[in-house]
Design an enzyme around this catalytic site. Sequence first.
Site, PDB file in Angstrom:
ATOM      1  N   GLU A   1       0.823  -1.214   0.000  1.00  0.00           N
ATOM      2  CA  GLU A   1       0.000   0.000   0.000  1.00  0.00           C
ATOM      3  C   GLU A   1       0.853   1.259   0.000  1.00  0.00           C
ATOM      4  OE1 GLU A   1      -2.701   0.442   3.306  1.00  0.00           O
ATOM      5  OE2 GLU A   1      -3.531   2.283   2.470  1.00  0.00           O
TER       6      GLU A   1
ATOM      7  N   ASP B   1      -0.705  -4.974   3.144  1.00  0.00           N
ATOM      8  CA  ASP B   1      -1.200  -3.778   3.828  1.00  0.00           C
ATOM      9  C   ASP B   1      -0.592  -3.809   5.213  1.00  0.00           C
ATOM     10  OD1 ASP B   1      -4.446  -2.173   4.270  1.00  0.00           O
ATOM     11  OD2 ASP B   1      -2.465  -1.706   5.060  1.00  0.00           O
TER      12      ASP B   1
ATOM     13  N   ILE C   1      -0.697  -1.740   7.843  1.00  0.00           N
ATOM     14  CA  ILE C   1      -1.686  -1.461   8.900  1.00  0.00           C
ATOM     15  C   ILE C   1      -3.024  -1.244   8.201  1.00  0.00           C
ATOM     16  CG2 ILE C   1      -2.446   0.026  10.790  1.00  0.00           C
ATOM     17  CD1 ILE C   1       0.414   0.835  11.299  1.00  0.00           C
ATOM     18  N   ASP C   2      -3.887  -2.248   8.233  1.00  0.00           N
ATOM     19  CA  ASP C   2      -5.234  -2.075   7.675  1.00  0.00           C
ATOM     20  C   ASP C   2      -6.097  -1.558   8.825  1.00  0.00           C
ATOM     21  OD1 ASP C   2      -7.088  -2.255   5.548  1.00  0.00           O
ATOM     22  OD2 ASP C   2      -8.003  -3.931   6.592  1.00  0.00           O
TER      23      ASP C   2
ATOM     24  N   THR D   1      -5.907   2.199   9.401  1.00  0.00           N
ATOM     25  CA  THR D   1      -5.013   3.266   9.895  1.00  0.00           C
ATOM     26  C   THR D   1      -5.775   4.327  10.683  1.00  0.00           C
ATOM     27  OG1 THR D   1      -3.465   2.909   8.066  1.00  0.00           O
ATOM     28  CG2 THR D   1      -3.341   5.027   9.191  1.00  0.00           C
TER      29      THR D   1
ATOM     30  N   ASP E   1      -6.126  -4.448   0.815  1.00  0.00           N
ATOM     31  CA  ASP E   1      -7.055  -4.544   1.951  1.00  0.00           C
ATOM     32  C   ASP E   1      -7.716  -5.910   2.031  1.00  0.00           C
ATOM     33  OD1 ASP E   1      -8.180  -1.205   1.183  1.00  0.00           O
ATOM     34  OD2 ASP E   1      -6.832  -1.803   2.815  1.00  0.00           O
TER      35      ASP E   1
HETATM   36  C1  LIP Z   1      -8.849   1.097   5.129  1.00  0.00           C
HETATM   37  C2  LIP Z   1      -9.834  -0.017   4.939  1.00  0.00           C
HETATM   38  C3  LIP Z   1     -11.182   0.412   5.484  1.00  0.00           C
HETATM   39  C4  LIP Z   1     -11.680   1.595   4.692  1.00  0.00           C
HETATM   40  C5  LIP Z   1     -10.680   2.721   4.773  1.00  0.00           C
HETATM   41  C6  LIP Z   1      -9.283   2.302   4.353  1.00  0.00           C
HETATM   42  P1  LIP Z   1      -6.220   1.356   5.314  1.00  0.00           P
HETATM   43  O1  LIP Z   1      -7.572   0.673   4.705  1.00  0.00           O
HETATM   44  O2  LIP Z   1      -9.411  -1.165   5.609  1.00  0.00           O
HETATM   45  O3  LIP Z   1     -12.117  -0.639   5.361  1.00  0.00           O
HETATM   46  O4  LIP Z   1     -12.907   2.006   5.194  1.00  0.00           O
HETATM   47  O5  LIP Z   1     -11.112   3.761   3.921  1.00  0.00           O
HETATM   48  O6  LIP Z   1      -9.273   1.990   2.988  1.00  0.00           O
HETATM   49  O7  LIP Z   1      -6.062   2.636   4.542  1.00  0.00           O
HETATM   50  O8  LIP Z   1      -6.413   1.600   6.744  1.00  0.00           O
HETATM   51  O9  LIP Z   1      -5.119   0.380   4.997  1.00  0.00           O
END
Ligand code: LIP
Length: 291
Positions: free
Chosen positions: A69, A89, A91-92, A94, A219
């Site tokens: 990412e 990813d 940190i999914d 963030t 993601d």
């Molecule tokens: C996030 C997703 C989440 C979405 C956020 C963002 P990140 O990924 O896991 O579901 O609502 O907009 O895309 O940016 O935290 O890796």
Amino acid sequence: MAEWTECMNFGITIARQASKVILEAFRAKKDVMLKSSPADLVTETDQRVEKMLISRIRERYPTHKFIGEESVAAGEKLELTDSPTWIIDPIDGTVNFVHRFPFVAISIAFAVNKQTEFGIVYSCVEDKMYRAQRGGGAFVNDVPLHTSGQEDITKSLVVTEIGAERDCLALCTMTTNIMNLLAIPIQGIRAVGTAAVDMVLVATGGADAYYHIGMHCWDIAASALIVTEAGGVVLDTDGSEFDMMSRKVIAASSMPVAKRIAQVVRAFPCTRDDEDPARVNNGGHCISSGL
Ligand code: LIP
């Protein structure tokens, strides 16, 4: 399947090591930077963890490719080839990480010939290691996972995300989708704030479906395999075959629930992950088609 078991076990090991960095930073003060919108955040920890994961993998598997990412955000080309590729990813969730909302995950998928061979989702604060190998079943902390098998949409609990888009049309599309699903009726809507954890909840049977427009391949590539290996179904939001680059997904306990959601949910056009945003005049963001 056995061919990639060693790679998966290495991925699990480095995910646990990386989670120590995340959990240490979780409680600390953070410098937050913005990406595509005021709700699309990144921190130094996201960048540091991704660099750490990629350097450890590259040291062991020097010929493997990466889609990360934060590497893509820094300008690296996003291209899935037939080569062994790690889709990461760091940190999914963030936004959750910045706010100390206790759901953040490391998501690592591994694809060969454009087919996901294994997926790892480590929900760090919960200490839940979700994993699946193609054809080998799905597990959380080594306990087998099975979806609820629910086939009746009116008995379903559905998970989704509002995502990072904040333009009026995107928000109207998303809230209209939620309203139309609730009116079926379904029994509830939830949003955890991380697509990877949202989706693996379908694999656990704790949710009966998840849908999302606007997320990225990193993601959901890992959690999509975890759902199918737990007996679930993963489709595009229009009901067609799942395509991790399309930025539109439905994961469900059964085909009837997946297809019913596809009938109700409307997507707004998003630049595909593997499309060059520069060639698209909206700068690579999701744009709504209106209702
Ligand atoms: C996030 C997703 C989440 C979405 C956020 C963002 P990140 O990924 O896991 O579901 O609502 O907009 O895309 O940016 O935290 O890796």
